[in-house]
Design an enzyme around this catalytic site. Structure first.
Site, PDB file in Angstrom:
ATOM      1  N   ASP A 162       0.860  -1.173   0.000  1.00 16.55           N
ATOM      2  CA  ASP A 162       0.000   0.000   0.000  1.00 16.55           C
ATOM      3  C   ASP A 162       0.900   1.228   0.000  1.00 16.55           C
ATOM      4  OD1 ASP A 162      -2.881   1.098   1.994  1.00 16.55           O
ATOM      5  OD2 ASP A 162      -2.245   1.512  -0.057  1.00 16.55           O
ATOM      6  N   SER A 163       0.326   2.365  -0.386  1.00 18.05           N
ATOM      7  CA  SER A 163       1.165   3.529  -0.733  1.00 18.05           C
ATOM      8  C   SER A 163       1.469   4.458   0.438  1.00 18.05           C
ATOM      9  CB  SER A 163       0.468   4.332  -1.838  1.00 18.05           C
ATOM     10  OG  SER A 163      -0.921   4.450  -1.548  1.00 18.05           O
ATOM     11  N   GLY A 208      -0.579   6.592   2.344  1.00 16.56           N
ATOM     12  CA  GLY A 208      -1.486   7.669   2.743  1.00 16.56           C
ATOM     13  C   GLY A 208      -2.520   7.236   3.764  1.00 16.56           C
ATOM     14  N   ASP A 216      -2.671   7.957  -2.594  1.00 19.83           N
ATOM     15  CA  ASP A 216      -4.018   8.536  -2.594  1.00 19.83           C
ATOM     16  C   ASP A 216      -4.365   9.060  -1.203  1.00 19.83           C
ATOM     17  OD1 ASP A 216      -4.153   6.047  -1.327  1.00 19.83           O
ATOM     18  OD2 ASP A 216      -6.284   5.819  -1.808  1.00 19.83           O
ATOM     19  N   GLN A 261     -11.667   6.768  -5.851  1.00 15.38           N
ATOM     20  CA  GLN A 261     -12.286   7.349  -4.683  1.00 15.38           C
ATOM     21  C   GLN A 261     -13.659   7.893  -5.085  1.00 15.38           C
ATOM     22  OE1 GLN A 261     -11.197   7.037  -1.606  1.00 15.38           O
ATOM     23  NE2 GLN A 261      -9.127   6.274  -2.009  1.00 15.38           N
ATOM     24  N   GLY A 284     -11.597   3.942  -0.392  1.00 20.69           N
ATOM     25  CA  GLY A 284     -12.604   4.742   0.276  1.00 20.69           C
ATOM     26  C   GLY A 284     -13.797   3.973   0.793  1.00 20.69           C
ATOM     27  N   ASP A 287      -7.965  -7.595   0.798  1.00 23.51           N
ATOM     28  CA  ASP A 287      -7.011  -7.779   1.891  1.00 23.51           C
ATOM     29  C   ASP A 287      -7.669  -7.309   3.176  1.00 23.51           C
ATOM     30  OD1 ASP A 287      -6.524  -4.709   1.413  1.00 23.51           O
ATOM     31  OD2 ASP A 287      -5.568  -5.259   3.329  1.00 23.51           O
ATOM     32  N   CYS A 301     -11.717 -29.346   9.246  1.00 26.02           N
ATOM     33  CA  CYS A 301     -10.651 -28.426   8.822  1.00 26.02           C
ATOM     34  C   CYS A 301      -9.320 -29.158   8.911  1.00 26.02           C
ATOM     35  CB  CYS A 301     -10.631 -27.187   9.709  1.00 26.02           C
ATOM     36  SG  CYS A 301      -9.322 -26.020   9.263  1.00 26.02           S
ATOM     37  N   CYS A 353      -6.284 -27.730   8.970  1.00 27.13           N
ATOM     38  CA  CYS A 353      -5.164 -26.874   9.426  1.00 27.13           C
ATOM     39  C   CYS A 353      -4.553 -27.465  10.688  1.00 27.13           C
ATOM     40  CB  CYS A 353      -5.671 -25.448   9.676  1.00 27.13           C
ATOM     41  SG  CYS A 353      -6.299 -25.163  11.341  1.00 27.13           S
ATOM     42  N   CYS A 360      -6.685 -27.429  13.916  1.00 25.23           N
ATOM     43  CA  CYS A 360      -7.847 -28.330  13.976  1.00 25.23           C
ATOM     44  C   CYS A 360      -7.459 -29.797  13.928  1.00 25.23           C
ATOM     45  CB  CYS A 360      -8.812 -28.005  12.842  1.00 25.23           C
ATOM     46  SG  CYS A 360      -9.522 -26.362  12.994  1.00 25.23           S
ATOM     47  N   HIS A 362      -5.313 -21.001  11.553  1.00 29.94           N
ATOM     48  CA  HIS A 362      -6.660 -21.488  11.195  1.00 29.94           C
ATOM     49  C   HIS A 362      -7.436 -20.439  10.407  1.00 29.94           C
ATOM     50  CE1 HIS A 362     -10.692 -23.097  11.231  1.00 29.94           C
ATOM     51  NE2 HIS A 362     -11.064 -21.876  11.581  1.00 29.94           N
TER      52      HIS A 362
END
Ligand SMILES: Nc1cc(CSc2ncc[nH]2)c2nc(N)[nH]c(=O)c2c1
Ligand SMILES: [Zn+2]
Length: 374
Positions: free
Chosen positions: A94-95, A97, A148, A191, A218, A268, A306, A308, A311, A337
């Site tokens: 990420d930039s 801002g 941004d 935005q 945004g 994300d 699961c 993982c 679990c 998990h």
């Protein structure tokens, strides 16, 4: 698979949803994709190999945090962020801002950029579109975000417009400063808050500048899921359909399912990792708070079926114990998990889109959550 250049191909669609592949010199990214957040050059409580084992093809880094500590210059001198953190697959950064506005103090924003004091030691810093591009180049990230301003929510139309127009001027400067870097991508960020006309103007401006991918910025700023989906009902469609669409900062599982259905390819969020460290387990049947005493004698795994390590190797009783005792393994197991569950959800979405069955998948997702945790 790797490719000398950056590319994106859609393999299947189901309604507005797309299943595709982003190709990069450091490997392919299956979309729709969830990107774990590795803010300070680490996905907290996880080894890079473990992050990969959950199914992640790409992770996120943060310009703001890394420029302050250990600095981008030091990471560059040590071979770049991939080598530094021992992750050789794609990284998106990420930039800066967004993090400056949410973390730094004594911030001063001008047309040029933002000056601020570090939340770590109070030292003075400046980020401009040009400096953000330089930092992300020094880090060596594969996908660079334009610099941004994330318009706060709520914002009246005039405030939103001024903010969006500033971000579009910064987008042009980001593009100009990024230059021509084969194999590396620059993403623009739309935005315009919750105003459709401004979202359209922003998209049009970004298209004119030309980017390798386009983010919906945004959102996930406190507007709530209903309002977010209202904007997502039209905003992604305004972005080029042959490029990846990235919804920043999203989200909880039901946000992800709804965003993918509206044409989003990448997301994300810190939620699975951050909430894991507080003992929150995310499952197909909803959230499980392992701090709750009802788990202290429960021999069952967090989630039946699961695969993982949390679990397959431990009971809810054990997870409850180590979380309550604030043992490091509690953060490790719950993070693993949760990231595993998120990647399983993404795989389910990709498969459902490829089978033309996203509506059934979505209905089953909500039915399972409605069953609740037992
Ligand atoms: N909700 C939200 C979240 C983030 C952080 S995404 C992230 N960075 C690091 C981890 N995750 C945003 N970032 C930018 N640049 N612009 C936005 O509009 C925006 C909106
Ligand atoms: Zn599990």
């Amino acid at each position: 698979m790797t490719s000398a250049t950056f590319g994106f191909a859609v393999q299947a669609t189901c309604g507005k949803a797309r299943a595709g592949t982003i190709t990069t010199p450091r490997g392919d990214i299956r979309t729709p994709a969830f990107m774990p957040v590795g803010t300070a050059a680490t996905v907290k409580a996880m080894l890079p190999g473990s992050v990969r084992a959950t199914g992640a093809d790409i992770l996120l880094g943060n310009t703001y945090h890394l420029m302050l500590r250990p600095t981008a210059e030091r990471i560059a001198a040590l071979g770049g962020l991939h080598k530094f953190m021992n992750w050789d697959r794609p990284i998106l950064t990420d930039s800066g801002g967004f993090q400056v506005m949410s973390l730094a103090s004594l911030r001063k924003m001008t047309e040029k950029g933002v000056t601020f004091r570090s939340h770590i030691d109070g030292s003075r810093h400046e980020i401009t579109p040009e400096r953000s591009m330089e930092i992300q180049r020094l880090l060596g990230s594969d996908i660079v975000m334009a610099f941004d301003e994330c318009t706060p929510y709520p914002a009246d139309e005039g405030t939103a417009r001024a903010s969006m127009e500033l971000s579009m001027r910064w987008a042009q400067r980001s593009r100009d400063a990024f230059g021509d870097r084969p194999g590396h991508a620059l993403f623009g960020i739309q935005q315009g808050s919750v105003y459709a006309d401004q979202r359209a103007e922003s998209a049009s401006k970004l298209r004119t500048i030309g980017f390798d991918g386009y983010a919906v910025g945004g959102l996930a700023v406190g507007e709530g899921q209903e309002k977010m989906f209202e904007v997502l009902d039209y905003a992604p469609d305004m972005l080029p359909e042959d490029k990846p669409r990235y919804l920043m900062g999203v989200g909880k599982p039901s946000d992800i399912v709804g965003a993918v259905a509206r044409g989003i390819d990448m997301m994300d969020c810190v939620l699975p990792s951050r909430s894991g460290r507080t003992g929150q387990g995310w499952t197909a049947r909803g959230q499980v708070n392992l701090r709750n005493a009802r788990h202290r004698d429960d021999p069952r795994p967090l989630e039946e079926g699961c695969t993982c390590p949390a679990c397959t190797g431990y009971s809810r009783a054990y997870l409850h114990h180590v979380i309550k005792s604030d043992e490091i393994i509690g953060s490790m197991l719950l993070t693993w998990h949760n990231l595993h569950y998120y990647q399983s959800l993404m795989q389910g979405l990709r498969d459902a889109i490829s089978a033309g069955a996203l509506a059934d998948f979505t209905a089953a997702f909500h039915a399972n959550v409605a069953l609740g945790d037992v």
